[in-house]
Design a protein around this motif. Structure first.
Motif, short mmCIF file in Angstrom:
data_model
loop_
_atom_site.label_atom_id
_atom_site.label_comp_id
_atom_site.label_asym_id
_atom_site.label_seq_id
_atom_site.Cartn_x
_atom_site.Cartn_y
_atom_site.Cartn_z
N SER A 115 0.82 -1.21 0.00
CA SER A 115 0.00 0.00 0.00
C SER A 115 0.86 1.27 0.00
O SER A 115 0.38 2.35 -0.29
N ILE A 116 2.13 1.12 0.32
CA ILE A 116 3.07 2.24 0.28
C ILE A 116 3.74 2.22 -1.10
O ILE A 116 4.11 1.18 -1.61
N GLY A 117 3.91 3.38 -1.69
CA GLY A 117 4.51 3.46 -3.02
C GLY A 117 5.94 2.98 -3.06
O GLY A 117 6.66 3.02 -2.05
N PHE A 118 6.36 2.53 -4.23
CA PHE A 118 7.73 2.06 -4.44
C PHE A 118 8.62 3.17 -4.98
O PHE A 118 9.81 2.97 -5.17
N ASP A 119 8.06 4.31 -5.29
CA ASP A 119 8.81 5.41 -5.86
C ASP A 119 9.73 6.03 -4.80
O ASP A 119 9.41 6.02 -3.60
N PHE A 120 10.83 6.60 -5.25
CA PHE A 120 11.81 7.19 -4.34
C PHE A 120 11.18 8.28 -3.47
O PHE A 120 11.53 8.43 -2.30
N LYS A 121 10.24 9.02 -4.00
CA LYS A 121 9.59 10.09 -3.23
C LYS A 121 8.87 9.54 -1.99
O LYS A 121 8.63 10.27 -1.04
N ASP A 122 8.55 8.26 -2.00
CA ASP A 122 7.85 7.62 -0.89
C ASP A 122 8.80 6.95 0.10
O ASP A 122 8.37 6.17 0.95
N PHE A 123 10.10 7.25 -0.01
CA PHE A 123 11.10 6.55 0.78
C PHE A 123 10.79 6.54 2.28
O PHE A 123 10.83 5.48 2.91
N ILE A 124 10.49 7.66 2.87
CA ILE A 124 10.28 7.71 4.32
C ILE A 124 9.09 6.87 4.74
O ILE A 124 9.16 6.11 5.72
N ASN A 125 7.98 6.97 4.02
CA ASN A 125 6.81 6.14 4.34
C ASN A 125 7.13 4.66 4.18
O ASN A 125 6.77 3.84 5.01
N PHE A 126 7.80 4.33 3.07
CA PHE A 126 8.22 2.95 2.80
C PHE A 126 9.11 2.45 3.94
O PHE A 126 8.91 1.38 4.50
N TYR A 127 10.10 3.24 4.29
CA TYR A 127 11.07 2.90 5.33
C TYR A 127 10.37 2.64 6.66
O TYR A 127 10.61 1.61 7.31
N ASN A 128 9.52 3.56 7.07
CA ASN A 128 8.86 3.44 8.37
C ASN A 128 7.92 2.25 8.43
O ASN A 128 7.88 1.53 9.44
N LYS A 129 7.18 2.00 7.37
CA LYS A 129 6.26 0.86 7.36
C LYS A 129 7.05 -0.45 7.37
O LYS A 129 6.72 -1.37 8.10
N ARG A 130 8.10 -0.52 6.56
CA ARG A 130 8.91 -1.74 6.54
C ARG A 130 9.61 -1.94 7.88
O ARG A 130 9.70 -3.08 8.38
N LYS A 131 10.07 -0.89 8.48
CA LYS A 131 10.69 -0.97 9.81
C LYS A 131 9.71 -1.60 10.81
O LYS A 131 10.09 -2.50 11.56
N ASP A 132 8.48 -1.14 10.80
CA ASP A 132 7.46 -1.71 11.70
C ASP A 132 7.25 -3.20 11.44
O ASP A 132 7.16 -4.00 12.38
N LEU A 133 7.18 -3.57 10.17
CA LEU A 133 6.99 -4.99 9.82
C LEU A 133 8.19 -5.83 10.24
O LEU A 133 8.03 -6.95 10.74
N LEU A 134 9.39 -5.30 10.06
CA LEU A 134 10.60 -6.02 10.45
C LEU A 134 10.69 -6.18 11.97
O LEU A 134 11.06 -7.25 12.47
N ILE A 135 10.35 -5.15 12.71
CA ILE A 135 10.37 -5.23 14.17
C ILE A 135 9.39 -6.29 14.65
O ILE A 135 9.70 -7.12 15.51
N THR A 136 8.19 -6.27 14.08
CA THR A 136 7.17 -7.26 14.46
C THR A 136 7.69 -8.67 14.21
O THR A 136 7.56 -9.55 15.06
N ARG A 137 8.29 -8.89 13.05
CA ARG A 137 8.80 -10.22 12.73
C ARG A 137 9.97 -10.62 13.63
O ARG A 137 10.05 -11.75 14.09
N LEU A 138 10.88 -9.70 13.90
CA LEU A 138 12.01 -10.01 14.78
C LEU A 138 11.52 -10.33 16.20
O LEU A 138 12.08 -11.23 16.85
N GLU A 139 10.51 -9.64 16.66
CA GLU A 139 9.95 -9.96 17.98
C GLU A 139 9.41 -11.38 17.99
O GLU A 139 9.60 -12.11 18.97
N GLN A 140 8.77 -11.80 16.91
CA GLN A 140 8.25 -13.18 16.82
C GLN A 140 9.40 -14.18 16.83
O GLN A 140 9.30 -15.24 17.45
N ILE A 141 10.47 -13.87 16.16
CA ILE A 141 11.60 -14.78 16.05
C ILE A 141 12.36 -14.88 17.38
O ILE A 141 12.74 -15.96 17.82
N LEU A 142 12.59 -13.74 18.01
CA LEU A 142 13.47 -13.69 19.17
C LEU A 142 12.78 -13.88 20.51
O LEU A 142 13.45 -14.14 21.50
N LEU A 143 11.48 -13.75 20.54
CA LEU A 143 10.80 -13.87 21.84
C LEU A 143 10.16 -15.23 22.04
O LEU A 143 9.90 -16.01 21.30
#
Length: 143
Positions: A115-143
């Motif tokens: 749902s977040i654009g792949f264009d460079f102009k969307d970098f911050i939104n892309f970054y923040n959403k992916r960061k949230d998804l990665l944190i959620t997954r790492l919590e599942q793996i490590l906890l």
């Protein structure tokens, strides 16, 4: 949260290896690939987006951290080179993608919210959403 600040290197490779458990590291050489390529973070692109100096510093500080990195086979990374994320995805270069379902799988496998654009102009939104998804997954793996 702290893991997300790891920059391109040995520590970030370790964290990425946790996030990509199905990769056969003994059989294929993998690179840490920038989803939004390093080459895109330049004054010309920043000027087109009218980023302030503070925003430019923020983008440069984030470009080499885990939310902008994926593991990609070495030969595929070499062929990807400096291709923008939007061109890479639109060109169906995502692991032989031929249709929308392949793109959906690529996004799922790489913790990307479509749902977040792949264009460079969307970098911050892309970054923040992916960061949230990665944190959620790492919590599942490590906890």
């Amino acid at each position: 949260e702290d893991f997300m600040n790891y920059k391109l290197g040995h520590s970030s490779f370790y964290i990425l290896s946790l996030l990509y458990p199905n990769i056969r590291f003994a059989e294929v050489y993998f690179h840490q690939d920038h989803l939004h390529p390093n080459a895109g973070f330049n004054q010309q692109n920043f000027g087109k987006l009218a980023l302030t100096p503070t925003e430019q510093e923020e983008w440069l500080a984030l470009k080499d951290t885990i939310p902008n990195l994926q593991l990609l086979e070495g030969s595929r990374n070499t062929s990807k080179n400096d291709t923008s994320l939007i061109d890479w995805v639109n060109g169906c270069n995502v692991k032989g993608a031929k249709n929308v379902s392949d793109l959906v799988k690529y996004c799922q496998d790489n913790y990307i919210d479509q749902s977040i654009g792949f264009d460079f102009k969307d970098f911050i939104n892309f970054y923040n959403k992916r960061k949230d998804l990665l944190i959620t997954r790492l919590e599942q793996i490590l906890l």
